[in-house]
Design a protein around this motif. Structure first.
Motif, PDB file in Angstrom:
ATOM      1  N   MET A   1       0.803  -1.254  -0.116  1.00 33.76           N
ATOM      2  CA  MET A   1      -0.045   0.018  -0.091  1.00 33.76           C
ATOM      3  C   MET A   1       0.900   1.232   0.067  1.00 33.76           C
ATOM      4  N   ALA A   2       0.640   2.060  -0.716  1.00 31.39           N
ATOM      5  CA  ALA A   2       1.536   3.477  -1.059  1.00 31.39           C
ATOM      6  C   ALA A   2       1.083   4.535   0.157  1.00 31.39           C
ATOM      7  N   ARG A   3       1.920   5.010   0.475  1.00 36.70           N
ATOM      8  CA  ARG A   3       1.538   6.005   1.503  1.00 36.70           C
ATOM      9  C   ARG A   3       1.492   7.438   0.979  1.00 36.70           C
ATOM     10  N   LYS A   4       0.581   8.145   1.625  1.00 32.99           N
ATOM     11  CA  LYS A   4       0.186   9.492   1.196  1.00 32.99           C
ATOM     12  C   LYS A   4       1.205  10.462   1.485  1.00 32.99           C
ATOM     13  N   ASP A   5       1.397  11.380   0.383  1.00 30.54           N
ATOM     14  CA  ASP A   5       2.515  12.515   0.562  1.00 30.54           C
ATOM     15  C   ASP A   5       2.131  13.522   1.742  1.00 30.54           C
ATOM     16  N   PRO A   6       3.212  14.094   2.132  1.00 35.07           N
ATOM     17  CA  PRO A   6       2.701  14.996   3.406  1.00 35.07           C
ATOM     18  C   PRO A   6       1.839  16.245   2.834  1.00 35.07           C
ATOM     19  N   LEU A   7       1.734  16.707   1.747  1.00 33.51           N
ATOM     20  CA  LEU A   7       1.083  17.778   1.223  1.00 33.51           C
ATOM     21  C   LEU A   7      -0.424  17.299   1.223  1.00 33.51           C
ATOM     22  N   SER A   8      -0.619  15.974   0.759  1.00 32.28           N
ATOM     23  CA  SER A   8      -2.229  15.566   0.861  1.00 32.28           C
ATOM     24  C   SER A   8      -2.602  14.955   1.985  1.00 32.28           C
ATOM     25  N   ARG A   9      -1.828  14.663   3.080  1.00 31.91           N
ATOM     26  CA  ARG A   9      -2.183  14.584   4.337  1.00 31.91           C
ATOM     27  C   ARG A   9      -2.586  15.922   5.126  1.00 31.91           C
ATOM     28  N   ALA A  10      -1.883  17.121   4.750  1.00 29.90           N
ATOM     29  CA  ALA A  10      -2.143  18.067   5.107  1.00 29.90           C
ATOM     30  C   ALA A  10      -3.581  18.701   4.679  1.00 29.90           C
ATOM     31  N   GLN A  11      -3.770  18.509   3.324  1.00 33.07           N
ATOM     32  CA  GLN A  11      -4.772  18.927   2.925  1.00 33.07           C
ATOM     33  C   GLN A  11      -5.923  18.187   3.449  1.00 33.07           C
ATOM     34  N   GLU A  12      -5.880  16.858   3.747  1.00 32.95           N
ATOM     35  CA  GLU A  12      -7.153  16.053   4.399  1.00 32.95           C
ATOM     36  C   GLU A  12      -7.281  16.667   5.919  1.00 32.95           C
ATOM     37  N   ILE A  13      -6.194  17.022   6.567  1.00 36.30           N
ATOM     38  CA  ILE A  13      -6.442  17.742   8.041  1.00 36.30           C
ATOM     39  C   ILE A  13      -7.128  18.943   7.896  1.00 36.30           C
ATOM     40  N   GLU A  14      -6.759  19.806   6.880  1.00 35.31           N
ATOM     41  CA  GLU A  14      -7.346  21.114   6.762  1.00 35.31           C
ATOM     42  C   GLU A  14      -8.821  20.952   6.431  1.00 35.31           C
ATOM     43  N   GLU A  15      -9.217  20.062   5.617  1.00 36.31           N
ATOM     44  CA  GLU A  15     -10.638  19.715   5.477  1.00 36.31           C
ATOM     45  C   GLU A  15     -11.230  19.210   6.729  1.00 36.31           C
ATOM     46  N   GLN A  16     -10.744  18.644   7.548  1.00 32.92           N
ATOM     47  CA  GLN A  16     -11.273  18.128   8.637  1.00 32.92           C
ATOM     48  C   GLN A  16     -11.421  19.396   9.690  1.00 32.92           C
ATOM     49  N   ILE A  17     -10.390  20.228   9.785  1.00 37.75           N
ATOM     50  CA  ILE A  17     -10.527  21.462  10.535  1.00 37.75           C
ATOM     51  C   ILE A  17     -11.781  22.192  10.021  1.00 37.75           C
TER      52      ILE A  17
END
Length: 83
Positions: A1-17
């Motif tokens: 399974m491929a890991r998500k890049d940090p920018l993608s994870r940051a985007q997801e966190i921003e959406e959660q916020i």
């Protein structure tokens, strides 16, 4: 399974916020609505302007009451810790 890049994870966190902030805003609005409704029912007020006048009239007394209550709680807490 491929890991998500940090920018993608940051985007997801921003959406959660953003979702959580919207949820928080809705809870605050609901609380304010319930408080206003309770006040108007308890004081038997039908006119919003009349309610605002009463709130303004008693605002300073309410602040003083809650400040006095807060100071009393702090004093009780200090007495307990001093013993």
């Amino acid at each position: 399974m491929a890991r998500k890049d940090p920018l993608s994870r940051a985007q997801e966190i921003e959406e959660q916020i953003k979702k959580l902030q919207e949820k928080q805003r809705k809870y605050i609005e609901q609380a304010q609505k319930e408080i206003g409704q309770y006040l108007m029912e308890t004081w038997d007020i039908e006119d919003i302007e009349q309610a605002k006048l009463l709130i303004d009239e008693f605002k300073e007394e309410a602040k003083k009451y809650f400040n006095d209550e807060h100071n009393a709680e702090e004093s009780n807490g200090q007495e307990t810790s001093d013993q």
